[in-house]
Scaffold this motif. Structure first.
Motif, PDB file in Angstrom:
ATOM      1  N   ARG A 260       0.773  -1.432  -0.140  1.00 43.43           N
ATOM      2  CA  ARG A 260       0.159  -0.085   0.143  1.00 43.43           C
ATOM      3  C   ARG A 260       0.820   1.218  -0.036  1.00 43.43           C
ATOM      4  O   ARG A 260       0.575   2.177  -0.704  1.00 43.43           O
ATOM      5  CB  ARG A 260      -0.796   0.075   1.143  1.00 43.43           C
ATOM      6  CG  ARG A 260      -2.108  -1.074   1.209  1.00 43.43           C
ATOM      7  CD  ARG A 260      -2.921  -0.699   2.357  1.00 43.43           C
ATOM      8  NE  ARG A 260      -3.658   0.549   2.288  1.00 43.43           N
ATOM      9  CZ  ARG A 260      -4.057   1.174   3.112  1.00 43.43           C
ATOM     10  NH1 ARG A 260      -4.436   0.522   4.350  1.00 43.43           N
ATOM     11  NH2 ARG A 260      -4.980   2.351   2.813  1.00 43.43           N
ATOM     12  N   LEU A 261       1.985   1.234   0.758  1.00 45.08           N
ATOM     13  CA  LEU A 261       2.860   2.313   0.604  1.00 45.08           C
ATOM     14  C   LEU A 261       3.263   2.705  -0.650  1.00 45.08           C
ATOM     15  O   LEU A 261       3.453   3.888  -1.228  1.00 45.08           O
ATOM     16  CB  LEU A 261       4.149   2.103   1.846  1.00 45.08           C
ATOM     17  CG  LEU A 261       3.621   2.463   3.111  1.00 45.08           C
ATOM     18  CD1 LEU A 261       4.774   2.104   4.218  1.00 45.08           C
ATOM     19  CD2 LEU A 261       3.551   3.935   3.482  1.00 45.08           C
ATOM     20  N   SER A 262       3.923   1.489  -1.280  1.00 46.39           N
ATOM     21  CA  SER A 262       4.468   1.627  -2.645  1.00 46.39           C
ATOM     22  C   SER A 262       3.309   2.222  -3.649  1.00 46.39           C
ATOM     23  O   SER A 262       3.669   3.252  -4.565  1.00 46.39           O
ATOM     24  CB  SER A 262       4.995   0.305  -3.076  1.00 46.39           C
ATOM     25  OG  SER A 262       5.408   0.487  -4.444  1.00 46.39           O
ATOM     26  N   TYR A 263       2.119   1.717  -3.479  1.00 44.35           N
ATOM     27  CA  TYR A 263       0.952   2.278  -4.320  1.00 44.35           C
ATOM     28  C   TYR A 263       0.826   3.702  -4.320  1.00 44.35           C
ATOM     29  O   TYR A 263       0.922   4.853  -4.861  1.00 44.35           O
ATOM     30  CB  TYR A 263      -0.040   1.704  -4.120  1.00 44.35           C
ATOM     31  CG  TYR A 263      -1.357   1.954  -4.897  1.00 44.35           C
ATOM     32  CD1 TYR A 263      -1.522   1.828  -6.219  1.00 44.35           C
ATOM     33  CD2 TYR A 263      -2.303   2.908  -4.228  1.00 44.35           C
ATOM     34  CE1 TYR A 263      -2.764   2.303  -6.761  1.00 44.35           C
ATOM     35  CE2 TYR A 263      -3.525   3.355  -4.897  1.00 44.35           C
ATOM     36  CZ  TYR A 263      -3.531   3.094  -6.270  1.00 44.35           C
ATOM     37  OH  TYR A 263      -4.514   3.635  -7.007  1.00 44.35           O
ATOM     38  N   GLU A 264       0.744   4.112  -2.932  1.00 40.20           N
ATOM     39  CA  GLU A 264       0.429   5.561  -2.533  1.00 40.20           C
ATOM     40  C   GLU A 264       1.550   6.417  -2.838  1.00 40.20           C
ATOM     41  O   GLU A 264       1.461   7.559  -3.524  1.00 40.20           O
ATOM     42  CB  GLU A 264       0.316   5.874  -0.970  1.00 40.20           C
ATOM     43  CG  GLU A 264      -1.154   5.088  -0.550  1.00 40.20           C
ATOM     44  CD  GLU A 264      -2.396   5.539  -1.302  1.00 40.20           C
ATOM     45  OE1 GLU A 264      -2.390   6.695  -1.693  1.00 40.20           O
ATOM     46  OE2 GLU A 264      -3.309   5.081  -1.030  1.00 40.20           O
ATOM     47  N   ARG A 265       3.055   5.890  -2.913  1.00 36.44           N
ATOM     48  CA  ARG A 265       4.066   6.812  -3.046  1.00 36.44           C
ATOM     49  C   ARG A 265       4.151   6.993  -4.685  1.00 36.44           C
ATOM     50  O   ARG A 265       4.569   8.154  -5.133  1.00 36.44           O
ATOM     51  CB  ARG A 265       5.229   5.978  -2.433  1.00 36.44           C
ATOM     52  CG  ARG A 265       5.414   6.326  -1.150  1.00 36.44           C
ATOM     53  CD  ARG A 265       6.679   5.855  -0.674  1.00 36.44           C
ATOM     54  NE  ARG A 265       6.692   6.201   0.991  1.00 36.44           N
ATOM     55  CZ  ARG A 265       7.210   5.043   1.684  1.00 36.44           C
ATOM     56  NH1 ARG A 265       7.314   3.811   1.311  1.00 36.44           N
ATOM     57  NH2 ARG A 265       7.279   5.515   3.061  1.00 36.44           N
ATOM     58  N   GLU A 266       3.675   6.008  -5.181  1.00 40.84           N
ATOM     59  CA  GLU A 266       4.141   5.995  -6.699  1.00 40.84           C
ATOM     60  C   GLU A 266       2.866   6.958  -7.499  1.00 40.84           C
ATOM     61  O   GLU A 266       3.339   7.826  -7.959  1.00 40.84           O
ATOM     62  CB  GLU A 266       3.690   4.643  -7.239  1.00 40.84           C
ATOM     63  CG  GLU A 266       3.852   4.758  -8.945  1.00 40.84           C
ATOM     64  CD  GLU A 266       3.537   3.201  -9.534  1.00 40.84           C
ATOM     65  OE1 GLU A 266       3.485   2.923 -10.522  1.00 40.84           O
ATOM     66  OE2 GLU A 266       3.175   2.177  -8.672  1.00 40.84           O
ATOM     67  N   LEU A 267       1.838   7.160  -6.697  1.00 38.66           N
ATOM     68  CA  LEU A 267       0.899   8.265  -7.151  1.00 38.66           C
ATOM     69  C   LEU A 267       1.145   9.583  -6.792  1.00 38.66           C
ATOM     70  O   LEU A 267       1.007  10.508  -7.515  1.00 38.66           O
ATOM     71  CB  LEU A 267      -0.780   7.579  -6.480  1.00 38.66           C
ATOM     72  CG  LEU A 267      -1.248   6.401  -7.265  1.00 38.66           C
ATOM     73  CD1 LEU A 267      -2.562   6.115  -6.523  1.00 38.66           C
ATOM     74  CD2 LEU A 267      -1.252   6.668  -8.865  1.00 38.66           C
ATOM     75  N   LEU A 268       1.750   9.632  -5.540  1.00 31.28           N
ATOM     76  CA  LEU A 268       2.397  10.930  -4.895  1.00 31.28           C
ATOM     77  C   LEU A 268       3.538  11.403  -5.704  1.00 31.28           C
ATOM     78  O   LEU A 268       3.565  12.841  -5.942  1.00 31.28           O
ATOM     79  CB  LEU A 268       2.505  10.950  -3.357  1.00 31.28           C
ATOM     80  CG  LEU A 268       2.923  12.128  -2.836  1.00 31.28           C
ATOM     81  CD1 LEU A 268       1.661  13.175  -3.015  1.00 31.28           C
ATOM     82  CD2 LEU A 268       3.255  11.922  -1.335  1.00 31.28           C
ATOM     83  N   GLY A 269       4.346  10.749  -6.363  1.00 28.91           N
ATOM     84  CA  GLY A 269       5.654  10.821  -7.041  1.00 28.91           C
ATOM     85  C   GLY A 269       6.773  10.178  -6.332  1.00 28.91           C
ATOM     86  O   GLY A 269       6.556  10.032  -5.085  1.00 28.91           O
ATOM     87  N   THR A 270       7.829  10.160  -6.979  1.00 31.63           N
ATOM     88  CA  THR A 270       9.051   9.605  -6.567  1.00 31.63           C
ATOM     89  C   THR A 270       9.837  10.539  -5.649  1.00 31.63           C
ATOM     90  O   THR A 270       9.702  11.652  -5.716  1.00 31.63           O
ATOM     91  CB  THR A 270      10.077   9.276  -7.694  1.00 31.63           C
ATOM     92  OG1 THR A 270      10.297  10.376  -8.382  1.00 31.63           O
ATOM     93  CG2 THR A 270       9.261   8.062  -8.732  1.00 31.63           C
ATOM     94  N   VAL A 271      10.457   9.662  -4.585  1.00 34.21           N
ATOM     95  CA  VAL A 271      11.196  10.654  -3.588  1.00 34.21           C
ATOM     96  C   VAL A 271      12.481  10.707  -3.946  1.00 34.21           C
ATOM     97  O   VAL A 271      13.032   9.979  -4.664  1.00 34.21           O
ATOM     98  CB  VAL A 271      11.212   9.517  -2.250  1.00 34.21           C
ATOM     99  CG1 VAL A 271      12.124  10.518  -1.205  1.00 34.21           C
ATOM    100  CG2 VAL A 271       9.855   9.399  -1.813  1.00 34.21           C
ATOM    101  N   ALA A 272      12.987  12.020  -4.068  1.00 28.60           N
ATOM    102  CA  ALA A 272      14.357  12.461  -4.323  1.00 28.60           C
ATOM    103  C   ALA A 272      15.450  11.656  -3.737  1.00 28.60           C
ATOM    104  O   ALA A 272      15.337  11.437  -2.502  1.00 28.60           O
ATOM    105  CB  ALA A 272      14.495  13.976  -4.565  1.00 28.60           C
TER     106      ALA A 272
END
Length: 445
Positions: A260-272
């Motif tokens: 779920r974290l991976s899914y939400e982060r992918e929609l929010l944008g990649t972390v620099a």
């Protein structure tokens, strides 16, 4: 024969069960007991959130769980259309009742009152009752129409809100808190097994049962009554914690939360990727946020080594230690969606411990030379905690402000202030008194 289809939606974390026909009583009871509810408008069973038990039931019935084809936006739009239809239906009813009330009111359009005792009284009263009833129903239908329109707008707002970046960022924080909680339960199992490996004698087992950290409620009483023996209690606890680890229950929860974290982060944008300086504290913060138990990072020739008394989270390492180069740590943090927080420290003046015969300060518009008293930090802390405020008198002794109420019999000492020199603090050079005074022009003479 009933055919089943099971789906999962990562957008709302819900499981859904579609059945080709009505369920039999036994299957219906199992589905309801697991937490599924029937949605009549959608003609399906839905669970409020994912759990291993619900997933196992759906796999047993349907064989596999497929991705949900309908998105939240599409589902919200379909629900909003149903609510709009209800609102339009209530509007039509309100208009119909209004017309009926208007037609009935024509009997009283010329202002003719109801003649009490006349043969027309009964008919007039019935007409008035029908008119009032129609008007009341029209008002009720109009209110219901407004309510269903409000619900339709709320459904669309809620669907749009879930896709808001700020809401998604807060959802990620919630998921991280859940991940730490789940990983903490797994860490407790490892810590408990290590504890019971060390505790083997009967006296220590009894103390452990009284303490209750790795025992359950009632174990100490069972030992005192003779219902359980110390060694039997130890074996029981080891078996329980080992069973929890072998079941893989918490690992499934953790894996699902990571997905779920991976899914939400992918929609929010990649972390620099962090390109700045990397320190031990940053690695410890990263490991702690992902559920590591008291992580400790140490700098080595290769880079940094991370250690814990229990196994580290599985998505970080496969054991109790992990040693990586700084670039590898940066890549791991980026892959886990972690960004080192930018801590902005308030700019505060440094504490200067000046050793001098006296310090010149400005107090209440007057320049004063304060006497200096030398003591350690511990001595000063003891005076502050025990005597609740200290003043320095002219004879070189401390006087204590015993009571702040001047009406009591206890005297209040007004001997003035003193400067305390902490002998076990870092010594700085004495500042220029004129510079100190120039920095406070509003208090200068």
């Amino acid at each position: 024969m009933i055919t089943y289809t099971a789906t999962y939606s990562p957008e709302d974390n819900k499981l859904r069960l579609y059945a080709s026909s009505r369920l039999d009583a036994e299957t219906f009871a199992r589905v309801k007991a697991t937490g599924f509810v029937w949605a009549p408008k959608q003609e399906l069973f839905v669970a409020p959130k994912w759990s291993p038990r619900r997933e196992d039931l759906l796999i047993e019935l349907a064989g596999e769980i497929e991705p949900e084809e309908m998105t939240i936006a599409e589902r919200a739009q379909a629900k909003a259309e149903r609510l709009d239809d209800l609102a339009h239906k209530r509007h039509r009813e309100a208009n119909a009742f209004n017309r009926a009330a208007q037609q009935l009111s024509e009997a009283f359009s010329h202002g003719q009152p109801i003649l009490v005792g006349h043969h027309s009284e009964r008919k007039a009263m019935k007409t008035k009752e029908r008119m009032d009833s129609a008007q009341a129903k029209a008002n009720k239908a109009a209110k219901l129409a407004d309510y269903w329109l409000y619900r339709a707008e709320g459904v669309e707002r809620h669907a749009n809100r879930k896709n808001d970046p700020k809401v998604r960022a807060r959802r990620i924080k919630t998921l991280l808190a859940e991940l730490r909680d789940l990983q903490g339960k797994l860490n407790d199992c490892h810590a408990a097994l290590a504890f019971w490996d060390r505790v083997t004698d009967d006296a220590t087992i009894v103390k452990a049962a009284n303490y209750g950290k790795f025992t359950k409620f009632g174990d100490y009483g069972a030992l005192q009554s003779g219902e359980k023996t110390p060694q039997g209690l130890r074996a029981e606890r080891i078996e329980a914690y080992q069973k929890a680890l072998d079941s893989g229950y918490w690992e499934r929860w953790i894996s699902h939360t990571l997905n779920r974290l991976s899914y939400e982060r992918e929609l929010l944008g990649t972390v620099a990727r962090h390109e700045g300086e990397l320190r031990e504290t940053a690695i410890q913060m990263f490991a702690r946020e992902h559920g590591a138990h008291k992580p400790k990072a140490t700098a080595t020739d290769m880079g940094f080594v991370l250690e814990s008394s229990v196994p580290l989270p599985a998505h970080i390492a496969s054991g109790k230690t992990l040693e990586l180069s700084p670039d590898e740590w940066r890549d791991l943090m980026r892959d886990c969606g972690y960004s080192i927080p930018d801590v902005k420290r308030n700019e505060k003046p440094s504490i200067v411990n000046v050793k001098a015969a006296g310090i010149m300060v400005n107090r209440f518009g007057k320049r004063q030379i304060l006497p200096v008293v030398e003591m350690t930090k511990a001595e000063y802390g003891k005076i502050y905690s025990e005597q609740r405020g200290t003043f320095f008198s002219a004879d070189g002794t401390f006087r204590v402000k015993v009571c702040p109420n001047p009406r009591t019999d206890v005297p209040r000492y007004m001997a003035g202030w003193c400067a305390v020199f902490l002998t076990d603090s870092k010594v700085h050079p004495k500042p220029d008194s004129d510079c100190v005074l120039d920095a406070m022009p509003e208090a200068a003479e």
